[in-house]
Design a protein around this motif. Structure first.
Motif, PDB file in Angstrom:
ATOM      1  N   ILE A  40     -34.837  11.828  22.049  1.00  0.00           N
ATOM      2  CA  ILE A  40     -36.044  11.284  21.411  1.00  0.00           C
ATOM      3  C   ILE A  40     -37.136  12.360  21.937  1.00  0.00           C
ATOM      4  O   ILE A  40     -37.918  12.634  20.870  1.00  0.00           O
ATOM      5  N   ALA A  41     -37.249  12.716  22.823  1.00  0.00           N
ATOM      6  CA  ALA A  41     -38.331  13.600  23.271  1.00  0.00           C
ATOM      7  C   ALA A  41     -38.561  14.847  22.627  1.00  0.00           C
ATOM      8  O   ALA A  41     -39.647  15.085  22.109  1.00  0.00           O
ATOM      9  N   ARG A  42     -37.190  15.672  22.402  1.00  0.00           N
ATOM     10  CA  ARG A  42     -37.298  16.564  21.819  1.00  0.00           C
ATOM     11  C   ARG A  42     -37.541  16.708  20.358  1.00  0.00           C
ATOM     12  O   ARG A  42     -37.651  17.576  19.660  1.00  0.00           O
ATOM     13  N   THR A  43     -36.743  15.415  19.681  1.00  0.00           N
ATOM     14  CA  THR A  43     -37.064  15.349  18.383  1.00  0.00           C
ATOM     15  C   THR A  43     -38.838  15.082  18.125  1.00  0.00           C
ATOM     16  O   THR A  43     -38.986  15.916  17.127  1.00  0.00           O
ATOM     17  N   ILE A  44     -39.280  14.433  18.872  1.00  0.00           N
ATOM     18  CA  ILE A  44     -40.906  14.564  18.760  1.00  0.00           C
ATOM     19  C   ILE A  44     -41.437  15.590  19.002  1.00  0.00           C
ATOM     20  O   ILE A  44     -42.342  16.138  18.535  1.00  0.00           O
ATOM     21  N   ALA A  45     -40.830  16.529  19.794  1.00  0.00           N
ATOM     22  CA  ALA A  45     -41.476  17.887  20.297  1.00  0.00           C
ATOM     23  C   ALA A  45     -41.491  18.692  19.095  1.00  0.00           C
ATOM     24  O   ALA A  45     -42.066  19.836  18.923  1.00  0.00           O
ATOM     25  N   THR A  46     -40.550  18.585  18.003  1.00  0.00           N
ATOM     26  CA  THR A  46     -40.363  19.249  16.727  1.00  0.00           C
ATOM     27  C   THR A  46     -42.075  19.219  16.108  1.00  0.00           C
ATOM     28  O   THR A  46     -42.443  20.285  15.745  1.00  0.00           O
ATOM     29  N   GLY A  47     -42.266  17.946  15.946  1.00  0.00           N
ATOM     30  CA  GLY A  47     -43.675  17.745  15.423  1.00  0.00           C
ATOM     31  C   GLY A  47     -44.718  18.624  16.163  1.00  0.00           C
ATOM     32  O   GLY A  47     -45.579  19.159  15.568  1.00  0.00           O
ATOM     33  N   ILE A  48     -44.617  18.624  17.472  1.00  0.00           N
ATOM     34  CA  ILE A  48     -45.504  19.353  18.306  1.00  0.00           C
ATOM     35  C   ILE A  48     -45.829  20.671  17.990  1.00  0.00           C
ATOM     36  O   ILE A  48     -46.632  21.424  17.939  1.00  0.00           O
ATOM     37  N   VAL A  49     -44.483  21.394  17.963  1.00  0.00           N
ATOM     38  CA  VAL A  49     -44.228  22.569  17.677  1.00  0.00           C
ATOM     39  C   VAL A  49     -44.721  22.966  16.369  1.00  0.00           C
ATOM     40  O   VAL A  49     -45.469  24.186  16.248  1.00  0.00           O
ATOM     41  N   HIS A  50     -44.728  22.092  15.495  1.00  0.00           N
ATOM     42  CA  HIS A  50     -45.518  22.410  14.067  1.00  0.00           C
ATOM     43  C   HIS A  50     -47.072  22.496  14.223  1.00  0.00           C
ATOM     44  O   HIS A  50     -47.509  23.278  13.556  1.00  0.00           O
ATOM     45  N   ALA A  51     -47.510  21.422  15.062  1.00  0.00           N
ATOM     46  CA  ALA A  51     -48.779  21.502  15.262  1.00  0.00           C
ATOM     47  C   ALA A  51     -49.392  22.846  16.007  1.00  0.00           C
ATOM     48  O   ALA A  51     -50.383  23.230  15.723  1.00  0.00           O
ATOM     49  N   MET A  52     -48.506  23.190  16.762  1.00  0.00           N
ATOM     50  CA  MET A  52     -48.991  24.439  17.616  1.00  0.00           C
ATOM     51  C   MET A  52     -48.865  25.788  16.727  1.00  0.00           C
ATOM     52  O   MET A  52     -49.840  26.580  16.728  1.00  0.00           O
ATOM     53  N   ASP A  53     -47.914  25.695  15.944  1.00  0.00           N
ATOM     54  CA  ASP A  53     -47.677  26.838  14.749  1.00  0.00           C
ATOM     55  C   ASP A  53     -48.919  26.686  13.979  1.00  0.00           C
ATOM     56  O   ASP A  53     -49.732  27.861  13.586  1.00  0.00           O
ATOM     57  N   VAL A  81     -49.336  18.348  26.355  1.00  0.00           N
ATOM     58  CA  VAL A  81     -49.108  17.206  25.680  1.00  0.00           C
ATOM     59  C   VAL A  81     -47.448  17.111  25.952  1.00  0.00           C
ATOM     60  O   VAL A  81     -46.506  15.881  26.325  1.00  0.00           O
ATOM     61  N   ALA A  82     -46.782  18.168  25.398  1.00  0.00           N
ATOM     62  CA  ALA A  82     -45.311  18.346  25.344  1.00  0.00           C
ATOM     63  C   ALA A  82     -44.830  18.186  26.848  1.00  0.00           C
ATOM     64  O   ALA A  82     -43.700  17.249  26.838  1.00  0.00           O
ATOM     65  N   ILE A  83     -45.264  18.578  27.733  1.00  0.00           N
ATOM     66  CA  ILE A  83     -44.610  18.704  28.854  1.00  0.00           C
ATOM     67  C   ILE A  83     -45.009  17.230  29.642  1.00  0.00           C
ATOM     68  O   ILE A  83     -44.024  16.560  30.198  1.00  0.00           O
ATOM     69  N   PHE A  84     -45.868  16.727  29.472  1.00  0.00           N
ATOM     70  CA  PHE A  84     -46.390  15.317  30.124  1.00  0.00           C
ATOM     71  C   PHE A  84     -45.324  14.101  29.202  1.00  0.00           C
ATOM     72  O   PHE A  84     -44.915  13.220  29.875  1.00  0.00           O
ATOM     73  N   MET A  85     -45.050  14.539  28.164  1.00  0.00           N
ATOM     74  CA  MET A  85     -43.993  13.589  27.193  1.00  0.00           C
ATOM     75  C   MET A  85     -42.615  13.566  27.792  1.00  0.00           C
ATOM     76  O   MET A  85     -42.138  12.480  28.131  1.00  0.00           O
ATOM     77  N   GLN A  86     -42.320  14.788  28.300  1.00  0.00           N
ATOM     78  CA  GLN A  86     -41.128  14.888  29.159  1.00  0.00           C
ATOM     79  C   GLN A  86     -41.026  14.249  30.528  1.00  0.00           C
ATOM     80  O   GLN A  86     -40.181  13.653  30.835  1.00  0.00           O
ATOM     81  N   GLY A  87     -42.261  14.208  31.123  1.00  0.00           N
ATOM     82  CA  GLY A  87     -42.492  13.334  32.171  1.00  0.00           C
ATOM     83  C   GLY A  87     -42.405  11.904  31.972  1.00  0.00           C
ATOM     84  O   GLY A  87     -42.117  11.212  32.690  1.00  0.00           O
ATOM     85  N   ALA A  88     -42.924  11.490  30.857  1.00  0.00           N
ATOM     86  CA  ALA A  88     -43.192  10.098  30.674  1.00  0.00           C
ATOM     87  C   ALA A  88     -41.588   9.439  30.436  1.00  0.00           C
ATOM     88  O   ALA A  88     -41.600   8.181  30.551  1.00  0.00           O
TER      89      ALA A  88
END
Length: 271
Positions: free
Chosen positions: A118-131, A148-155
């Motif tokens: 789930i976290a890595r699926t959400i991270a794909t959207g973050i990657v697009h935002a970073m691009d 944000v991505a790192i804290f999501m992994q911690g959450a």
């Protein structure tokens, strides 16, 4: 648990989740995570024992290609919290609480894979935002999304950990005591077998002629009851220093024929 204890547990869980990706301070390793959970909850000895047992299992876990290893962070944190709840609930059988937590760590680690997905699926959207931020040259936004991505992994570890902390310890104790002896015994045996398999996988990867002498010496020294853990650690450090010193000497041409840079390997090759 008191509010301060819960807060400290959540902080440890947050660090463990982030380290599952960063791999810098190794907070996600069972020995570290369980020891910290035990320390902040007032059960340091039990946390170290649980962490050491789980570490033997996690030694054989590694990401290979597209195959993702079980989640050691969630397994460590959740099993440690369950153990603490059992002990706080009046379960005087510490060994049974630890063995049950070890057995529960395996399914918890598999469940952690679902949270990781789930976290890595959400991270794909973050990657697009970073691009998009990179196209605009907005480096500050890239850093913010990274955080944000790192804290999501911690959450993904902190949220389940916080939920477990609010469970009544008596409920956990009653559930563990309700388990029949054949089930708890079988779980303990299964956990021990998994630990042996994990350790065997590590031995298989490091099984070289240069390593076997040190491996055998470790078992010999460990069998001497008069040697404490500190003494064994000193012996290990001394052997490492001697080996590195000989290796440097061989590289400098101090050995006969120059050597290969591996003094112990050269000695074995000659015989």
């Amino acid at each position: 648990m008191t509010p301060i204890t819960i807060l400290l547990v959540v902080i440890v869980a947050l660090l463990a989740g982030m380290e599952g990706i960063l791999d810098q301070w190794e907070f996600h390793q069972p020995l570290v995570a369980c020891s910290l959970i035990g320390l902040v909850t007032g059960h340091p000895a039990e946390g170290i024992i649980l962490g050491g047992s789980l570490q033997m299992i996690a030694l054989g876990w590694a990401n290979i290609g597209a195959a993702v290893a079980p989640d050691a962070a969630l397994a460590s944190v959740a099993s440690a919290i369950i153990m603490v709840l059992a002990l706080n609930g009046g379960d005087t059988d510490t060994t049974a609480a630890i063995n049950t937590s070890i057995a529960l760590a395996i399914p918890l680690s598999v469940a952690g894979l679902f949270l990781t997905m789930i976290a890595r699926t959400i991270a794909t959207g973050i990657v697009h935002a970073m691009d998009a931020a990179a196209e605009k040259g907005d480096f500050a936004a890239i850093e913010r999304w990274h955080i944000v991505a790192i804290f999501m992994q911690g959450a993904r570890i902190a949220v389940p950990a916080a939920a477990l902390c609010f469970i009544d310890p008596a409920i956990v104790t009653d559930a563990l005591n309700a388990m029949p002896k054949w089930l708890t015994g079988g779980m303990a045996v299964g956990g021990g077998m998994v630990a042996a398999v994990g350790y065997a996988m590590v031995i298989n990867m490091m099984a070289t002629r240069e390593v076997w002498p040190f491996f055998a010496l470790g078992f010999v020294f460990a069998a001497i009851n008069q040697l404490t853990l500190i003494a064994l650690g000193v012996i290990g450090v001394c052997l490492a220093i001697i080996y590195l010193g000989l290796k440097d000497l061989a590289k400098q041409g101090g050995g006969a024929g120059g050597g290969s840079g591996d003094p112990l390997g050269d000695i074995i090759d000659n015989y």
